[in-house]
Structure formats: C-alpha cells, structure tokens
Motif scaffolding. Structure first.
Motif, PDB file in Angstrom:
ATOM      1  N   ASP A 159       0.819  -1.211   0.000  1.00 50.48           N
ATOM      2  CA  ASP A 159       0.000   0.000   0.000  1.00 50.48           C
ATOM      3  C   ASP A 159       0.857   1.266   0.000  1.00 50.48           C
ATOM      4  N   ARG A 160       1.734   1.340  -0.992  1.00 48.42           N
ATOM      5  CA  ARG A 160       2.582   2.510  -1.169  1.00 48.42           C
ATOM      6  C   ARG A 160       2.493   2.981  -2.617  1.00 48.42           C
ATOM      7  N   PRO A 161       2.604   4.288  -2.861  1.00 43.96           N
ATOM      8  CA  PRO A 161       2.559   4.793  -4.234  1.00 43.96           C
ATOM      9  C   PRO A 161       3.672   4.187  -5.085  1.00 43.96           C
ATOM     10  N   ARG A 162       3.467   4.179  -6.384  1.00 46.38           N
ATOM     11  CA  ARG A 162       4.431   3.536  -7.289  1.00 46.38           C
ATOM     12  C   ARG A 162       5.832   4.104  -7.108  1.00 46.38           C
ATOM     13  N   ASN A 163       5.949   5.420  -7.051  1.00 47.60           N
ATOM     14  CA  ASN A 163       7.279   6.022  -6.935  1.00 47.60           C
ATOM     15  C   ASN A 163       7.954   5.699  -5.610  1.00 47.60           C
ATOM     16  N   ARG A 164       7.162   5.328  -4.598  1.00 48.89           N
ATOM     17  CA  ARG A 164       7.758   4.952  -3.314  1.00 48.89           C
ATOM     18  C   ARG A 164       8.327   3.530  -3.367  1.00 48.89           C
ATOM     19  N   VAL A 165       7.892   2.757  -4.345  1.00 49.43           N
ATOM     20  CA  VAL A 165       8.427   1.401  -4.538  1.00 49.43           C
ATOM     21  C   VAL A 165       9.547   1.452  -5.566  1.00 49.43           C
ATOM     22  N   LEU A 166       9.226   1.866  -6.800  1.00 44.60           N
ATOM     23  CA  LEU A 166      10.236   2.002  -7.856  1.00 44.60           C
ATOM     24  C   LEU A 166       9.636   2.856  -8.965  1.00 44.60           C
ATOM     25  N   SER A 167      10.334   3.901  -9.358  1.00 41.77           N
ATOM     26  CA  SER A 167       9.802   4.841 -10.342  1.00 41.77           C
ATOM     27  C   SER A 167       9.768   4.237 -11.740  1.00 41.77           C
ATOM     28  N   ASP A 168       8.972   4.852 -12.609  1.00 40.22           N
ATOM     29  CA  ASP A 168       8.923   4.427 -14.012  1.00 40.22           C
ATOM     30  C   ASP A 168      10.310   4.479 -14.645  1.00 40.22           C
ATOM     31  N   ALA A 169      11.015   5.570 -14.372  1.00 42.64           N
ATOM     32  CA  ALA A 169      12.336   5.750 -14.991  1.00 42.64           C
ATOM     33  C   ALA A 169      13.295   4.632 -14.589  1.00 42.64           C
TER      34      ALA A 169
END
Length: 383
Positions: A246-256
């Motif tokens: 339950d963490r935002p995507r960027n808090r796990v691993l960014s698109d870049a």
C-alpha cells in the motif's frame, strides 16, 4: 461560451450540519427517497503516502436534504451499495474519477447511473475541465471556501469549516445538473451526458491487467523487444508490490528506474547496483527477485508480444494535424472542447490504424456530430 448567472434556484446553506450517524439511519433515508430522485454524491479521502485511497467522509444529498456520513457507517449500510449500483437512481458527481477509484477499492463495487457534471458542463459549453468552485461562482454567483480542500479528512472531530466545505461540495450539484440538462437539450445532446459518464465509469471499473501496465510506460518505446518483455514483468511486479505494501508507485520504484533496469538487463546484484539512481535499499530488499524477472523476460517468447506505442513519426504528425482540423471544426461549431470530442490519444489511434473501423470512441453521440467530416477523415487516413 461566456457563462452568466442562472435563474435556477440553489438550496440555502443549512443552518446546522447533519450526520446520518448509524447504518439504520442511512438506510431509512435512502429508502425514503422518491423513485428517480437524484442523489448528490461526493467523498473526501486521503492518499498522500498510500497506493489506495483511504475513505474519510461521504457526502449525500437528495430531496432537499444534505447529510455527512462516516465511512464505517456507509460500509455497514444495507442500502448504500444498492443505491450506488442502481442504474435507475441518478447519482450526481463532479470530476468523479477519484471517487470511482475509492468505491472500487473500498467497497469493491462499480457504481451505475452516474452523471459526471464536469463532463456535462463541458458538453454544455462551459469549457474543458472547469473547476467546481469556478463553475459555481460563474453560474450561481456564490464563492466557495476552498481553504480546507487539502486538510486532514481522517482526524476527528472535523472542524466547522470542513463540515461546511463538505456540504457545499454537494449543495450545488442538483442545480448544476438542471442547468446542464437544459443546455444539452438546446444542443440536441440530451443523451450525451449519460452516455459519456457511463463510458467513463465502465472504463474505470474494468479490472486492471497488471501484465499490460507496461504499455502505460510510454518512455519505454525505444527498448528492444526483449527489453520490453523484461519491462512487462518489472511493471507487473511493481503493481502487485504496491497493492501488497500500500505505497505509491514512486515509493516502490519509479517508471524511470523500471525502464533503466529493463534497458540494462543486469545479470548480477553488482550490475543492478550500478544502475544510476537505484537505491541500495531496493537492491537489498528486492534485488534477487528483480534479477529473476529480468531473466524471465529475456527468455520469454515474444512472437505475439504487444509493443509500447511509439510517438507519431514526422509523416504521421503531419497527418495528425490534418485530421485534427476536421475534429476541431466540429468542436468549434458545437462549442464542445476538442479534448472531450476527440482526445489526442484517440486521434493518434486513428492515425496509427489508418482507419475509423472499430474506433468505438467515435460512436454514439459523437457519430451524429462527426458525420459531416467522417468522409474527409477517412480520405486523409487512407492516403
């Protein structure tokens, strides 16, 4: 279109804020509503540091009443879910995308009978993506206090300012709906609001296929087929991990960083650790699993693999401009934002497919409006 104050009456602000404090009270109010009576609906929530929105408040209006409802009360109500999914009960919302996401995760339902009045206002000539407060001021001459918009909706008790704000967010919805409907009748677009809101809701309700999430990472179009197969697995893993923690995507691993890993296709923790910007904590926590995903992607059968849509070529860009002129002509004639009539990604799809066949987005209310230019568009794309 220049908006002027309307003569449509607006319910006065209630002297006291009222709550439906129990599921039984909520059920009783819902069952007392006359058949076909629209329900004004809004929610407040938090999602600053979470992947899923956390419900903070539900606001309901109908038959002259305005109520605030705690999420746990709505959740325990027998009739609340029934009301949301009843296609015969109109639900009035404004900019409903986040509300739909909340209902999908929190209540595991897909509401029906929705009318998104931001879409309706655009179809009625108010402009694209106009804010609720601005529209209320333009039509009804009343200024909304937006100072508590980003306040904490999970803490209790709510402040008087929060309660007033929450009620004001639904108090103008029915008068706004009346204005929208009247304008749409003048434009022979009576069915467009329900059709467009329904299409939007259906798309939002469709279960997300995590294996197709990589297609949204448009920056990965330059990767090779094998690298995109790696990216597919990385993006699917991230979606599942975000749900899990339950963490935002960027808090796990960014698109870049996902794209960078797919491009490098590391075969060891050392190579993974050398990717610029990749936190050491990520390598420590997920490194071995990421390497497994890379290996699986490199070994995958890509014979039927769907690649990420690339940007339009120079020739396609020139064709895009020609086709867009046709859509813009109709948009200007009917005073409908081209972003509503023909969003860029829909026009790009026409260009890349070189055909209007199967373009379901240009059916329904759009088909009638676009009929005068369809042959011109078809001629352009077939050149």
């Amino acid at each position: 279109m220049t908006l002027s104050h309307t003569a449509i009456p607006v319910p006065p602000a209630p002297e006291t804020i009222r709550w439906l404090a129990t599921p039984e009270q909520l059920d009783q109010w819902l069952t007392s509503l006359p058949a076909g009576c629209p329900v004004a609906l809004d929610t407040e929530f938090e999602r600053v540091s979470t992947f899923h929105p956390i419900p903070g408040l539900v606001q309901l209006g109908g038959a002259g009443d305005f109520w605030l409802v705690e999420p746990h009360v709505a959740d325990a109500s027998t009739y609340f879910r029934q009301m949301l999914t009843d296609s015969e009960r109109p639900k009035l919302l404004y900019a409903m995308s986040e509300d739909l996401e909340l209902f999908r995760h929190w209540l595991q339902i897909a509401p029906a009978g929705l009318q998104d009045l931001q879409i309706g206002a655009a179809l009625a000539g108010a402009g694209f993506s106009v804010g609720y407060a601005r529209l209320v001021e333009s039509l009804f001459g009343e200024t909304l206090d937006k100072s508590v918009t980003r306040s904490d909706w999970l803490s209790r008790p709510l402040s008087p300012e929060q309660e007033r704000y929450a009620v004001d967010d639904i108090r103008y919805l029915e008068p706004l709906a009346n204005w929208v409907v009247a304008k749409l009748k003048e434009r022979n677009l009576e069915h467009a609001l329900a059709e467009e809101s329904g299409r939007f809701a259906d798309e939002a309700a469709a279960p997300e296929d995590v294996d197709r999430h990589y297609l949204k990472l448009r920056g990965g179009w330059t990767l090779t087929l094998a690298q995109q197969a790696v990216l597919q697995r990385l993006a699917a893993w991230r979606e599942q991990e975000c749900h899990k923690v339950d963490r935002p995507r960027n808090r796990v691993l960014s698109d870049a960083l996902l794209i960078a890993i797919a491009e490098r296709c590391p075969s060891s923790l050392g190579e993974l650790n050398d990717i610029q910007g990749l936190p050491g904590g990520i390598v420590k926590r997920y490194g071995e699993h990421l390497l497994e995903l890379v290996r699986a992607g490199k070994e995958a059968d890509t014979s039927a693999f769907e690649t990420i849509q690339r940007p339009l070529t120079r020739d396609q860009q020139a064709l895009y401009k020609q086709v867009k002129k046709c859509f813009r002509k109709i948009a200007e004639e009917h005073d409908i934002p081209i972003e509503i009539l023909a969003p860029r990604k829909r026009i790009e799809k026409v260009i890349q497919d070189r055909s209007l066949q199967g373009q379901v987005f240009f059916e329904g209310w759009r088909a009638t409006l676009l009929e005068p230019v369809v042959s011109d568009i078809e001629e352009f794309v077939k050149q």
